[in-house]
Design a protein around this motif. Structure first.
Motif, PDB file in Angstrom:
ATOM      1  N   ASP A   5       0.944  -1.164   0.524  1.00  0.00           N
ATOM      2  CA  ASP A   5       0.481   0.171   0.414  1.00  0.00           C
ATOM      3  C   ASP A   5       1.248   1.356   0.105  1.00  0.00           C
ATOM      4  OD1 ASP A   5      -1.588  -1.986   0.427  1.00  0.00           O
ATOM      5  OD2 ASP A   5      -2.899  -0.882   1.873  1.00  0.00           O
ATOM      6  N   GLU A   6       1.552   1.519   1.151  1.00  0.00           N
ATOM      7  CA  GLU A   6       2.870   2.061   1.214  1.00  0.00           C
ATOM      8  C   GLU A   6       3.163   3.028  -0.420  1.00  0.00           C
ATOM      9  OE1 GLU A   6       5.000   2.153   4.689  1.00  0.00           O
ATOM     10  OE2 GLU A   6       3.763   2.642   5.425  1.00  0.00           O
ATOM     11  N   ALA A   7       4.132   1.535  -0.287  1.00  0.00           N
ATOM     12  CA  ALA A   7       4.449   1.497  -2.335  1.00  0.00           C
ATOM     13  C   ALA A   7       3.866   2.282  -3.352  1.00  0.00           C
ATOM     14  CB  ALA A   7       5.377  -0.185  -2.620  1.00  0.00           C
ATOM     15  N   ILE A   8       2.403   2.148  -3.419  1.00  0.00           N
ATOM     16  CA  ILE A   8       1.725   2.653  -4.148  1.00  0.00           C
ATOM     17  C   ILE A   8       1.805   4.075  -4.032  1.00  0.00           C
ATOM     18  CG2 ILE A   8      -0.656   2.201  -4.923  1.00  0.00           C
ATOM     19  CD1 ILE A   8      -0.720  -0.554  -4.579  1.00  0.00           C
ATOM     20  N   VAL A   9       1.312   4.591  -2.880  1.00  0.00           N
ATOM     21  CA  VAL A   9       0.828   5.231  -2.557  1.00  0.00           C
ATOM     22  C   VAL A   9       2.430   6.961  -2.917  1.00  0.00           C
ATOM     23  CG1 VAL A   9       0.648   7.063  -0.226  1.00  0.00           C
ATOM     24  CG2 VAL A   9      -0.626   4.892  -0.107  1.00  0.00           C
ATOM     25  N   ASN A  10       3.887   6.103  -2.229  1.00  0.00           N
ATOM     26  CA  ASN A  10       5.206   6.359  -2.646  1.00  0.00           C
ATOM     27  C   ASN A  10       4.829   6.384  -4.415  1.00  0.00           C
ATOM     28  OD1 ASN A  10       5.092   7.060  -0.218  1.00  0.00           O
ATOM     29  ND2 ASN A  10       6.210   5.600   0.450  1.00  0.00           N
ATOM     30  N   ILE A  66      -8.504  10.155 -17.201  1.00  0.00           N
ATOM     31  CA  ILE A  66      -6.955  10.880 -17.050  1.00  0.00           C
ATOM     32  C   ILE A  66      -6.799  10.098 -15.696  1.00  0.00           C
ATOM     33  CG2 ILE A  66      -5.484  12.306 -17.254  1.00  0.00           C
ATOM     34  CD1 ILE A  66      -7.659  14.350 -18.996  1.00  0.00           C
ATOM     35  N   ALA A  67      -7.412  10.488 -14.804  1.00  0.00           N
ATOM     36  CA  ALA A  67      -6.559   9.935 -13.749  1.00  0.00           C
ATOM     37  C   ALA A  67      -6.927   8.820 -13.318  1.00  0.00           C
ATOM     38  CB  ALA A  67      -7.597  10.864 -12.504  1.00  0.00           C
ATOM     39  N   LEU A  68      -7.653   8.314 -13.925  1.00  0.00           N
ATOM     40  CA  LEU A  68      -7.712   6.280 -13.786  1.00  0.00           C
ATOM     41  C   LEU A  68      -6.079   5.662 -14.708  1.00  0.00           C
ATOM     42  CD1 LEU A  68      -9.311   3.922 -13.291  1.00  0.00           C
ATOM     43  CD2 LEU A  68     -10.299   4.384 -15.593  1.00  0.00           C
ATOM     44  N   SER A  69      -5.887   6.384 -15.581  1.00  0.00           N
ATOM     45  CA  SER A  69      -5.182   5.943 -16.662  1.00  0.00           C
ATOM     46  C   SER A  69      -3.242   6.140 -16.006  1.00  0.00           C
ATOM     47  CB  SER A  69      -4.950   6.274 -17.836  1.00  0.00           C
ATOM     48  OG  SER A  69      -4.547   8.336 -17.816  1.00  0.00           O
ATOM     49  N   VAL A  70      -3.496   7.213 -15.286  1.00  0.00           N
ATOM     50  CA  VAL A  70      -2.653   7.807 -14.381  1.00  0.00           C
ATOM     51  C   VAL A  70      -2.201   6.710 -13.571  1.00  0.00           C
ATOM     52  CG1 VAL A  70      -1.130   9.767 -12.804  1.00  0.00           C
ATOM     53  CG2 VAL A  70      -2.625  10.258 -14.889  1.00  0.00           C
ATOM     54  N   ILE A  71      -3.625   6.708 -12.327  1.00  0.00           N
ATOM     55  CA  ILE A  71      -3.191   5.653 -11.600  1.00  0.00           C
ATOM     56  C   ILE A  71      -2.624   3.757 -12.454  1.00  0.00           C
ATOM     57  CG2 ILE A  71      -5.137   4.911 -11.266  1.00  0.00           C
ATOM     58  CD1 ILE A  71      -3.027   6.028  -8.322  1.00  0.00           C
ATOM     59  N   GLU A  72      -3.481   3.951 -13.372  1.00  0.00           N
ATOM     60  CA  GLU A  72      -3.040   2.249 -14.070  1.00  0.00           C
ATOM     61  C   GLU A  72      -1.257   2.484 -14.373  1.00  0.00           C
ATOM     62  OE1 GLU A  72      -7.603   1.211 -15.447  1.00  0.00           O
ATOM     63  OE2 GLU A  72      -5.954   1.994 -17.069  1.00  0.00           O
ATOM     64  N   THR A  73      -0.880   3.749 -14.723  1.00  0.00           N
ATOM     65  CA  THR A  73       0.464   3.838 -14.978  1.00  0.00           C
ATOM     66  C   THR A  73       1.211   3.142 -13.803  1.00  0.00           C
ATOM     67  OG1 THR A  73       0.322   4.968 -16.610  1.00  0.00           O
ATOM     68  CG2 THR A  73       2.433   5.278 -16.176  1.00  0.00           C
ATOM     69  N   VAL A  84       4.374  -0.356  -9.830  1.00  0.00           N
ATOM     70  CA  VAL A  84       4.673  -0.233  -8.842  1.00  0.00           C
ATOM     71  C   VAL A  84       4.722  -2.576  -9.006  1.00  0.00           C
ATOM     72  CG1 VAL A  84       3.714  -1.393  -6.545  1.00  0.00           C
ATOM     73  CG2 VAL A  84       3.418   1.207  -7.432  1.00  0.00           C
ATOM     74  N   ASN A  85       3.886  -2.728  -9.608  1.00  0.00           N
ATOM     75  CA  ASN A  85       3.799  -4.401 -10.307  1.00  0.00           C
ATOM     76  C   ASN A  85       5.116  -4.502 -10.015  1.00  0.00           C
ATOM     77  OD1 ASN A  85       1.449  -4.882  -9.763  1.00  0.00           O
ATOM     78  ND2 ASN A  85       0.177  -4.399 -11.327  1.00  0.00           N
ATOM     79  N   ASP A  86       5.623  -4.108 -11.424  1.00  0.00           N
ATOM     80  CA  ASP A  86       6.974  -3.972 -12.289  1.00  0.00           C
ATOM     81  C   ASP A  86       8.098  -4.590 -11.026  1.00  0.00           C
ATOM     82  OD1 ASP A  86       6.091  -4.246 -14.412  1.00  0.00           O
ATOM     83  OD2 ASP A  86       6.783  -2.241 -15.362  1.00  0.00           O
ATOM     84  N   GLY A  87       7.541  -3.458  -9.672  1.00  0.00           N
ATOM     85  CA  GLY A  87       8.834  -4.039  -8.865  1.00  0.00           C
ATOM     86  C   GLY A  87       9.184  -4.711  -8.183  1.00  0.00           C
ATOM     87  N   VAL A  88       7.349  -5.816  -7.376  1.00  0.00           N
ATOM     88  CA  VAL A  88       7.231  -6.086  -7.125  1.00  0.00           C
ATOM     89  C   VAL A  88       7.602  -7.681  -8.001  1.00  0.00           C
ATOM     90  CG1 VAL A  88       4.851  -7.708  -6.386  1.00  0.00           C
ATOM     91  CG2 VAL A  88       4.884  -5.376  -5.618  1.00  0.00           C
ATOM     92  N   LEU A  89       7.103  -7.423  -8.860  1.00  0.00           N
ATOM     93  CA  LEU A  89       7.825  -8.987 -10.108  1.00  0.00           C
ATOM     94  C   LEU A  89       8.769  -8.847 -10.205  1.00  0.00           C
ATOM     95  CD1 LEU A  89       5.414  -8.809 -13.076  1.00  0.00           C
ATOM     96  CD2 LEU A  89       6.752 -11.202 -11.707  1.00  0.00           C
ATOM     97  N   GLU A  90       9.802  -7.885 -10.114  1.00  0.00           N
ATOM     98  CA  GLU A  90      11.652  -7.847 -10.026  1.00  0.00           C
ATOM     99  C   GLU A  90      12.019  -8.415  -8.889  1.00  0.00           C
ATOM    100  OE1 GLU A  90      13.459  -4.184 -10.277  1.00  0.00           O
ATOM    101  OE2 GLU A  90      12.130  -4.088 -12.820  1.00  0.00           O
ATOM    102  N   GLN A  91      11.268  -8.077  -7.408  1.00  0.00           N
ATOM    103  CA  GLN A  91      11.940  -8.352  -6.086  1.00  0.00           C
ATOM    104  C   GLN A  91      10.987  -9.951  -6.408  1.00  0.00           C
ATOM    105  OE1 GLN A  91       9.936  -6.996  -3.123  1.00  0.00           O
ATOM    106  NE2 GLN A  91      10.385  -5.232  -3.669  1.00  0.00           N
ATOM    107  N   LEU A  92      10.477 -10.400  -6.681  1.00  0.00           N
ATOM    108  CA  LEU A  92      10.106 -12.054  -6.775  1.00  0.00           C
ATOM    109  C   LEU A  92      10.744 -13.421  -8.259  1.00  0.00           C
ATOM    110  CD1 LEU A  92       6.400 -12.072  -6.945  1.00  0.00           C
ATOM    111  CD2 LEU A  92       7.802 -13.093  -5.412  1.00  0.00           C
ATOM    112  N   LEU A  93      11.085 -12.119  -9.092  1.00  0.00           N
ATOM    113  CA  LEU A  93      12.451 -13.242  -9.659  1.00  0.00           C
ATOM    114  C   LEU A  93      13.930 -13.115  -9.004  1.00  0.00           C
ATOM    115  CD1 LEU A  93      11.134 -10.821 -13.631  1.00  0.00           C
ATOM    116  CD2 LEU A  93      11.235 -13.877 -12.814  1.00  0.00           C
ATOM    117  N   THR A  94      13.992 -12.243  -8.583  1.00  0.00           N
ATOM    118  CA  THR A  94      15.661 -12.027  -8.144  1.00  0.00           C
ATOM    119  C   THR A  94      15.296 -12.737  -6.459  1.00  0.00           C
ATOM    120  OG1 THR A  94      15.360  -9.359  -8.638  1.00  0.00           O
ATOM    121  CG2 THR A  94      17.184 -10.138  -6.948  1.00  0.00           C
ATOM    122  N   LYS A  95      14.614 -13.477  -6.670  1.00  0.00           N
ATOM    123  CA  LYS A  95      14.469 -13.863  -4.972  1.00  0.00           C
ATOM    124  C   LYS A  95      15.100 -15.825  -5.658  1.00  0.00           C
ATOM    125  CE  LYS A  95      11.340 -14.332  -0.992  1.00  0.00           C
ATOM    126  NZ  LYS A  95       9.476 -13.869  -0.705  1.00  0.00           N
TER     127      LYS A  95
END
Lengths: 250, 399
Positions: free
Chosen positions: B66-71, B133-140, B145-156
């Motif tokens: 949640d925090e990662a998304i807000v940040n 516009i806000a929706l497309s921004v939030i989806e980006t 964030v998804n990419d970051g989570v995936l990267e962590q999983l792959l590295t793990k």
């Protein structure tokens, strides 16, 4: 010198079909004399003058102005004539000098001569005092003077006047008529088109009465009065055009 | 020749002394183009401003994700505001006080730890463009964030983190034309030049022959020994001059727009206005027959019309012939038609397209030749029609 032989003009009207505006007019006008064209509104006087000034072509007949054929030598005809009418306007956003210089250039007057001619006509008609004001700001009388100056700028041997006093006050009309008398004494050929009897009586040497495009009678004013047993030209004119009290003419 | 010059000089003098004509030739093109630029800049700036949008989040972030998304939202210049409940968020949307409300829900962290995916709820009004516009921004943002989570999983799991995006696209820009001009200018310049080349002469056209009929100056002019051809040519030159001055005014306004510090201009005009000598020559060669065509068209309409009112009616209709292709020229670059041969055979559109290509430094010799020849042929045809109309008696008698 003007000579016309069977000069005719037909217009094609969408509603009325062919309309004969001028029918087989044979006339002549000589230098130093004024030929009057007398007729009601729409009688064909202006169409006749427009043919002589080559802006419209006749449908039949021929005419020569200053020795030039109106169809085959139209440019020479136009260079030989001066045309004036009250309805002819000036360019409102030009000054009288500019109007005169413009027409001088169109008449092909070379530059040093043009300057002299413009100066002469301005002095002759007292235009100098308002020569640099825009034509839009001039009074009707001042405009008329500029119009007269424009008409004689190129010193044409033939002059056409199409109802030149229509809409003018007595003084201005007097001015115009004096000018017409003056050009007659200069030996110019003058055709004077009007429906005002007093002007015809004063100015014209011969009169052609035009009605429905046809020359109904031709002769000196005195001859017309005598021929139609009338005391005035007006009476003679009404008899010529077949006017009957209480019955409208077509 | 002297007579043509005399008519031309008289018309130019007449035009310059008329407020309406001056306005159509100089003031109108300059200010309309300048204002259009300013407007584009303001819109551009406000779009940028819209990117720093406010997004409401239900409750406080409860876990690392949640925090990662807000940040990530805050990093992306998104202002995050808290709302107590989903219902309160819905009310804000209905009141027009919120564009998008993000509900993290519960169990996001736990699901991820258990190797399961989760869904966030984004509440918005589908009829509101800013919400889209806000929706497309939030989806980006969520995508990042998804990419970051995936990267962590792959590295793990000892896998290459580039596998997050197994296939990516590298953008390689190939220089095609000899110059690079801002996209907005490439779209605008041909359109504005064509439009003003026509409109600059339009207000004068209704006056130049039909006005003379109405004011009863034409008969005196025709009684002069000058040929009607010379009168026509003099008037044509005056009209062409008016069209050219209007085009120039539009162009000067355009350059002024690029030089002045108007809001949003920097971003809008990235790439600036760069025209090579060849490009300028091509533009001139294309513009000359185009202006000649417009001037001949305007003269023909004015000679045909009985009075200024009738002339204005016909000119308003004729303007569509110019406006429609000119408008299409704005979007032609987005279609395949931009390089299609048939475009060279469509009057006005061909000129606008050739101007567009010249701005880009691309020169289609055959297309340019067709455009120029067609422009000359059509302007000659319009001029012949104007002269014929002028030579007819009806020019005086049809009143």
């Amino acid at each position: 010198m003007i000579e016309t032989h069977g000069l005719s003009k037909e217009f094609v009207d969408g509603k009325r079909g062919k309309v004969a505006a001028v029918q087989s007019v044979t006339l002549s006008a000589t230098p130093g004399r004024i030929l009057g064209l007398l007729g009601r509104n729409g009688a064909g006087k202006s169409t006749f003058l427009r043919m002589l000034s080559t802006v419209i072509k006749p449908t039949a007949g021929s005419a020569k102005v200053n020795g030039f054929d109106i169809v085959t030598q139209s440019e020479q005809v136009r260079a030989s004539i001066g045309f004036m009418s009250t309805s002819t306007a000036l360019y409102g956003r030009l000054t009288p000098v500019e109007v005169l210089e413009y027409f001088g250039a169109l008449y092909g007057i070379p530059q040093p001569e043009l300057k002299n001619r413009v100066e002469y006509v301005m002095k002759r008609f007292g235009i100098e005092s308002y020569a640099d004001g825009l034509c839009d700001k001039l009074s009707t009388g001042q405009k008329q003077r500029v119009n007269i100056a424009r008409t004689i700028l190129h010193d044409p041997p033939v002059l056409f006047f199409d109802e030149p006093t229509s809409g003018l006050d007595v003084v201005m009309s007097q001015d115009v008529m004096e000018f017409v008398e003056e050009v007659k004494t200069q030996g110019k050929t003058v055709v004077y088109c009007t429906h005002i009897m007093s002007e015809v009586e004063r100015l014209c040497d011969e009169v052609a009465v035009i009605h429905d495009g046809i020359v109904c009678d031709f002769g000196m004013v005195s001859a017309l009065k005598e021929r139609h047993q009338s005391n005035s030209l007006e009476q003679a004119f009404l008899k010529i055009v077949g006017y009957q009290r209480g019955v409208s003419l077509k | 020749m002297n007579a043509i010059l005399a008519v031309f000089k008289k018309e130019v003098r007449d035009i310059l002394r008329d407020k309406r004509s001056r306005s159509a030739m100089v003031v109108g093109p300059f200010f309309s183009v300048f204002l259009m630029f300013a407007l584009f800049g303001i819109i551009g700036a406000s779009v940028k401003k819209a990117a720093t949008t406010t997004i409401h989040v239900v409750g406080k972030p409860q876990g690392k994700i949640d925090e990662a998304i807000v940040n990530a939202m805050k990093k992306g210049e998104i202002k995050v505001e808290e709302v107590a409940t989903v219902e309160a968020g819905e009310k804000l949307i209905k009141d027009g006080k919120a564009r998008l409300v993000l509900d993290f829900g519960t169990g996001l962290e736990q699901n991820l730890a258990a190797g399961k995916g989760s869904t966030l709820k984004a509440l918005f009004d589908p009829g509101e463009q800013k919400a889209q516009i806000a929706l497309s921004v939030i989806e980006t943002v969520i995508g990042k964030v998804n990419d970051g989570v995936l990267e962590q999983l792959l590295t793990k799991n000892n896998l290459d983190k580039s596998l997050v995006r197994p296939i990516s696209v590298e953008r390689v820009k190939v220089k095609v034309g000899e110059t690079s001009t801002a996209e907005v200018l490439v779209q605008l310049i041909p359109y504005l030049i064509i439009i003003w080349a026509f409109y600059g002469g339009m207000s004068i056209a209704s006056d130049i022959v039909s006005g003379e009929k109405e004011r009863q100056t034409l008969e005196t002019l025709l009684i002069s020994p000058t040929s009607r051809l010379n009168i026509c040519l003099g008037k044509l030159l005056a009209l062409a001059a008016a069209c050219s001055v209007a085009t120039l005014s539009a162009f000067i306004a355009l350059i002024a727009g690029t030089k002045l510090p108007l809001p949003g201009m920097e971003r809008l005009l990235e790439g600036g206005l760069q025209v090579s000598a060849t490009g300028a020559l091509v533009m001139l060669l294309v513009l000359l027959p185009t202006i000649a065509l417009f001037a001949s068209m305007l003269l023909a309409v004015s000679a045909f019309a009985k009075n200024t009112r009738e002339a204005q009616t016909y000119l308003a209709q004729a303007s569509f012939v110019v406006v429609l292709p000119a408008v299409f020229s704005q979007v032609i670059g987005l279609t395949d038609a931009g390089s299609a041969r048939w475009v060279s055979f469509v009057p006005v559109l061909n000129s606008a397209n050739a101007l567009r290509q010249a701005l880009l430094g691309k020169y289609d010799g055959v297309g340019i030749a067709i455009t120029i020849v067609l422009g000359i042929v059509l302007s000659a045809a319009a001029l012949v029609y104007a002269i014929r109309t002028f030579n007819k008696e009806e020019v005086l008698t049809r009143i």
